[in-house]
Design a protein around this motif. Structure first.
Motif, PDB file in Angstrom:
ATOM      1  N   THR A  42      37.161  27.174  49.338  1.00  0.00           N
ATOM      2  CA  THR A  42      36.664  28.531  49.100  1.00  0.00           C
ATOM      3  C   THR A  42      35.558  28.489  48.055  1.00  0.00           C
ATOM      4  OG1 THR A  42      38.846  29.466  49.593  1.00  0.00           O
ATOM      5  CG2 THR A  42      37.291  30.867  48.406  1.00  0.00           C
ATOM      6  N   SER A  43      34.425  29.083  48.369  1.00  0.00           N
ATOM      7  CA  SER A  43      33.293  29.085  47.434  1.00  0.00           C
ATOM      8  C   SER A  43      33.222  30.404  46.677  1.00  0.00           C
ATOM      9  CB  SER A  43      31.985  28.862  48.186  1.00  0.00           C
ATOM     10  OG  SER A  43      31.652  29.999  48.974  1.00  0.00           O
ATOM     11  N   THR A  44      32.622  30.358  45.523  1.00  0.00           N
ATOM     12  CA  THR A  44      32.436  31.581  44.753  1.00  0.00           C
ATOM     13  C   THR A  44      31.500  32.543  45.480  1.00  0.00           C
ATOM     14  OG1 THR A  44      30.676  30.458  43.501  1.00  0.00           O
ATOM     15  CG2 THR A  44      32.881  30.502  42.518  1.00  0.00           C
ATOM     16  N   ARG A  45      30.564  31.984  46.246  1.00  0.00           N
ATOM     17  CA  ARG A  45      29.657  32.850  47.005  1.00  0.00           C
ATOM     18  C   ARG A  45      30.426  33.672  48.037  1.00  0.00           C
ATOM     19  NH1 ARG A  45      24.338  32.810  47.263  1.00  0.00           N
ATOM     20  NH2 ARG A  45      24.273  30.800  46.173  1.00  0.00           N
ATOM     21  N   GLU A  46      31.373  33.040  48.724  1.00  0.00           N
ATOM     22  CA  GLU A  46      32.205  33.757  49.697  1.00  0.00           C
ATOM     23  C   GLU A  46      32.985  34.882  49.027  1.00  0.00           C
ATOM     24  OE1 GLU A  46      34.278  31.297  53.061  1.00  0.00           O
ATOM     25  OE2 GLU A  46      34.179  30.019  51.282  1.00  0.00           O
ATOM     26  N   ILE A  47      33.574  34.565  47.884  1.00  0.00           N
ATOM     27  CA  ILE A  47      34.390  35.557  47.180  1.00  0.00           C
ATOM     28  C   ILE A  47      33.540  36.736  46.738  1.00  0.00           C
ATOM     29  CG2 ILE A  47      35.825  35.957  45.152  1.00  0.00           C
ATOM     30  CD1 ILE A  47      36.616  32.970  45.319  1.00  0.00           C
ATOM     31  N   ALA A  48      32.384  36.442  46.151  1.00  0.00           N
ATOM     32  CA  ALA A  48      31.504  37.508  45.679  1.00  0.00           C
ATOM     33  C   ALA A  48      31.043  38.388  46.835  1.00  0.00           C
ATOM     34  CB  ALA A  48      30.309  36.900  44.949  1.00  0.00           C
ATOM     35  N   ASN A  54      28.136  40.126  42.854  1.00  0.00           N
ATOM     36  CA  ASN A  54      27.361  38.899  42.802  1.00  0.00           C
ATOM     37  C   ASN A  54      28.136  37.790  42.109  1.00  0.00           C
ATOM     38  OD1 ASN A  54      26.850  39.177  39.862  1.00  0.00           O
ATOM     39  ND2 ASN A  54      25.606  40.929  40.528  1.00  0.00           N
ATOM     40  N   VAL A  55      27.674  36.549  42.310  1.00  0.00           N
ATOM     41  CA  VAL A  55      28.363  35.394  41.760  1.00  0.00           C
ATOM     42  C   VAL A  55      28.420  35.442  40.245  1.00  0.00           C
ATOM     43  CG1 VAL A  55      28.336  32.873  41.587  1.00  0.00           C
ATOM     44  CG2 VAL A  55      27.774  33.976  43.759  1.00  0.00           C
ATOM     45  N   ALA A  56      27.413  36.046  39.634  1.00  0.00           N
ATOM     46  CA  ALA A  56      27.379  36.121  38.171  1.00  0.00           C
ATOM     47  C   ALA A  56      28.570  36.893  37.618  1.00  0.00           C
ATOM     48  CB  ALA A  56      26.076  36.768  37.712  1.00  0.00           C
ATOM     49  N   ALA A  57      29.099  37.834  38.415  1.00  0.00           N
ATOM     50  CA  ALA A  57      30.246  38.615  37.956  1.00  0.00           C
ATOM     51  C   ALA A  57      31.483  37.725  37.787  1.00  0.00           C
ATOM     52  CB  ALA A  57      30.546  39.740  38.938  1.00  0.00           C
ATOM     53  N   ILE A  58      31.596  36.699  38.633  1.00  0.00           N
ATOM     54  CA  ILE A  58      32.721  35.766  38.504  1.00  0.00           C
ATOM     55  C   ILE A  58      32.625  35.023  37.183  1.00  0.00           C
ATOM     56  CG2 ILE A  58      33.781  33.675  39.454  1.00  0.00           C
ATOM     57  CD1 ILE A  58      33.001  34.674  42.228  1.00  0.00           C
ATOM     58  N   SER A  59      31.417  34.576  36.857  1.00  0.00           N
ATOM     59  CA  SER A  59      31.219  33.886  35.577  1.00  0.00           C
ATOM     60  C   SER A  59      31.521  34.813  34.410  1.00  0.00           C
ATOM     61  CB  SER A  59      29.774  33.367  35.476  1.00  0.00           C
ATOM     62  OG  SER A  59      29.503  32.441  36.501  1.00  0.00           O
ATOM     63  N   TYR A  60      31.113  36.056  34.524  1.00  0.00           N
ATOM     64  CA  TYR A  60      31.298  37.004  33.423  1.00  0.00           C
ATOM     65  C   TYR A  60      32.773  37.285  33.167  1.00  0.00           C
ATOM     66  CZ  TYR A  60      30.876  41.109  30.478  1.00  0.00           C
ATOM     67  OH  TYR A  60      30.998  41.985  29.430  1.00  0.00           O
ATOM     68  N   ALA A  66      37.662  28.117  38.908  1.00  0.00           N
ATOM     69  CA  ALA A  66      39.006  27.742  38.459  1.00  0.00           C
ATOM     70  C   ALA A  66      39.648  28.867  37.659  1.00  0.00           C
ATOM     71  CB  ALA A  66      38.943  26.465  37.625  1.00  0.00           C
ATOM     72  N   GLY A  67      38.860  29.534  36.818  1.00  0.00           N
ATOM     73  CA  GLY A  67      39.387  30.656  36.046  1.00  0.00           C
ATOM     74  C   GLY A  67      39.772  31.822  36.926  1.00  0.00           C
ATOM     75  N   LEU A  68      38.992  32.062  37.972  1.00  0.00           N
ATOM     76  CA  LEU A  68      39.315  33.130  38.921  1.00  0.00           C
ATOM     77  C   LEU A  68      40.584  32.792  39.698  1.00  0.00           C
ATOM     78  CD1 LEU A  68      38.749  35.694  40.496  1.00  0.00           C
ATOM     79  CD2 LEU A  68      37.057  34.449  41.861  1.00  0.00           C
ATOM     80  N   TYR A  69      40.720  31.525  40.086  1.00  0.00           N
ATOM     81  CA  TYR A  69      41.926  31.110  40.810  1.00  0.00           C
ATOM     82  C   TYR A  69      43.163  31.293  39.942  1.00  0.00           C
ATOM     83  CZ  TYR A  69      45.115  28.239  43.572  1.00  0.00           C
ATOM     84  OH  TYR A  69      46.178  27.800  44.326  1.00  0.00           O
ATOM     85  N   ARG A  70      43.061  30.911  38.689  1.00  0.00           N
ATOM     86  CA  ARG A  70      44.199  31.060  37.783  1.00  0.00           C
ATOM     87  C   ARG A  70      44.583  32.531  37.637  1.00  0.00           C
ATOM     88  NH1 ARG A  70      46.793  28.231  33.834  1.00  0.00           N
ATOM     89  NH2 ARG A  70      45.431  26.415  34.113  1.00  0.00           N
ATOM     90  N   ALA A  71      43.595  33.403  37.498  1.00  0.00           N
ATOM     91  CA  ALA A  71      43.857  34.827  37.350  1.00  0.00           C
ATOM     92  C   ALA A  71      44.494  35.401  38.615  1.00  0.00           C
ATOM     93  CB  ALA A  71      42.571  35.570  37.023  1.00  0.00           C
ATOM     94  N   ALA A  72      43.999  34.979  39.776  1.00  0.00           N
ATOM     95  CA  ALA A  72      44.541  35.463  41.047  1.00  0.00           C
ATOM     96  C   ALA A  72      45.976  34.975  41.243  1.00  0.00           C
ATOM     97  CB  ALA A  72      43.657  34.995  42.199  1.00  0.00           C
ATOM     98  N   PHE A  73      46.224  33.727  40.885  1.00  0.00           N
ATOM     99  CA  PHE A  73      47.552  33.143  41.089  1.00  0.00           C
ATOM    100  C   PHE A  73      48.594  33.776  40.180  1.00  0.00           C
ATOM    101  CE2 PHE A  73      50.879  30.055  40.174  1.00  0.00           C
ATOM    102  CZ  PHE A  73      51.249  29.658  41.446  1.00  0.00           C
ATOM    103  N   SER A  74      48.204  34.103  38.976  1.00  0.00           N
ATOM    104  CA  SER A  74      49.171  34.570  37.990  1.00  0.00           C
ATOM    105  C   SER A  74      49.313  36.082  37.942  1.00  0.00           C
ATOM    106  CB  SER A  74      48.779  34.076  36.590  1.00  0.00           C
ATOM    107  OG  SER A  74      47.512  34.563  36.218  1.00  0.00           O
TER     108      SER A  74
END
Length: 232
Positions: A42-48, A54-60, A66-74
């Motif tokens: 799964t790419s960040t582009r797909e998720i965004a 936009n992809v920058a929102a994931i970074s923000y 990996a940080g997004l996956y951890r947040a989604a999992f928990s």
């Protein structure tokens, strides 16, 4: 199978007050895509794109994939510290403790599709481990299991917990986990049993009844062992 190792969460990351909806869309899209495809594919582009941002929102909001996956999992956690404290309170009766236990464990069911996404993501994590499931076991499930065993020991009036007590705790948990794991089956056979908050509350009350019956059965088993010795 190669194991992916995720970094520790960045607890200091701040969330913009006006970005709650964007962050929530990212979480839900990530949960769905990670559950369907796994972390690596799964790419960040797909998720965004799926979240309409936009992809920058994931970074923000999350730092990286990996940080997004951890947040989604928990989100949600199976056993938070507050949930454990609620059902292990010595002031609670056995029924109150069981009700608090099931209320915390089954809270995700009232969040609709999020519960399904969570279960599918957890299954994917078991098949393609990144280390988060082991963290959940060590930091959430094991403490909750120990607390439930302590509750059972206290209310059953036994001096020491044995293997049968641990089996009983696993069975009590299993009554609730079955609802989450087989949610799609329940929806196909008897959808009305879980289609509203009130229906979930009714099932929750029955779980307490069933758990009390299992505890009574274990009490009878222990009493029989005391009077006649363990069965060979």
């Amino acid at each position: 199978m190669q194991k992916t190792t995720l970094p520790r969460p960045d607890d200091g990351r701040k969330i913009r007050s006006d970005g709650a909806q964007s962050r929530e869309r990212l979480l839900l899209s990530a949960m769905r895509l990670f559950a369907e495809q796994g972390f690596a594919k799964t790419s960040t582009r797909e998720i965004a794109l799926a979240a309409g941002t936009n992809v920058a929102a994931i970074s923000y909001y999350f730092g990286d994939k990996a940080g997004l996956y951890r947040a989604a999992f928990s989100k949600p956690s199976l056993h938070s510290e507050s949930d454990i404290a609620a059902f292990s309170d010595p002031a609670c009766s056995l029924r109150e403790a069981l009700l608090a236990f099931y209320t915390g464990l089954l809270a995700p069911l009232k969040q609709g599709d999020r519960a399904r996404l969570c279960m599918r993501l957890w299954f994917r994590e078991m098949l393609e481990p990144t280390g988060l499931w082991n963290e959940e076991i060590d930091n959430g499930i094991k403490p909750a299991h120990a607390a439930l065993v302590a509750v059972l020991k206290r209310h059953m009036g036994v001096p020491q917990a044995d293997d049968d007590m641990s089996r009983l705790a696993f069975c009590i948990v299993g009554l609730a986990i079955q609802m989450m794991v087989t949610r799609d089956v329940i929806d196909k056979i008897s959808p009305h049993l879980l289609d509203t908050g009130q229906a979930i509350d009714t099932w929750l009350a029955r779980l307490v009844d069933y758990a009390e019956a299992m505890i009574d059965a274990e009490k009878a088993h222990q009493q029989s062992n005391t009077e006649h010795g363990p069965a060979i």
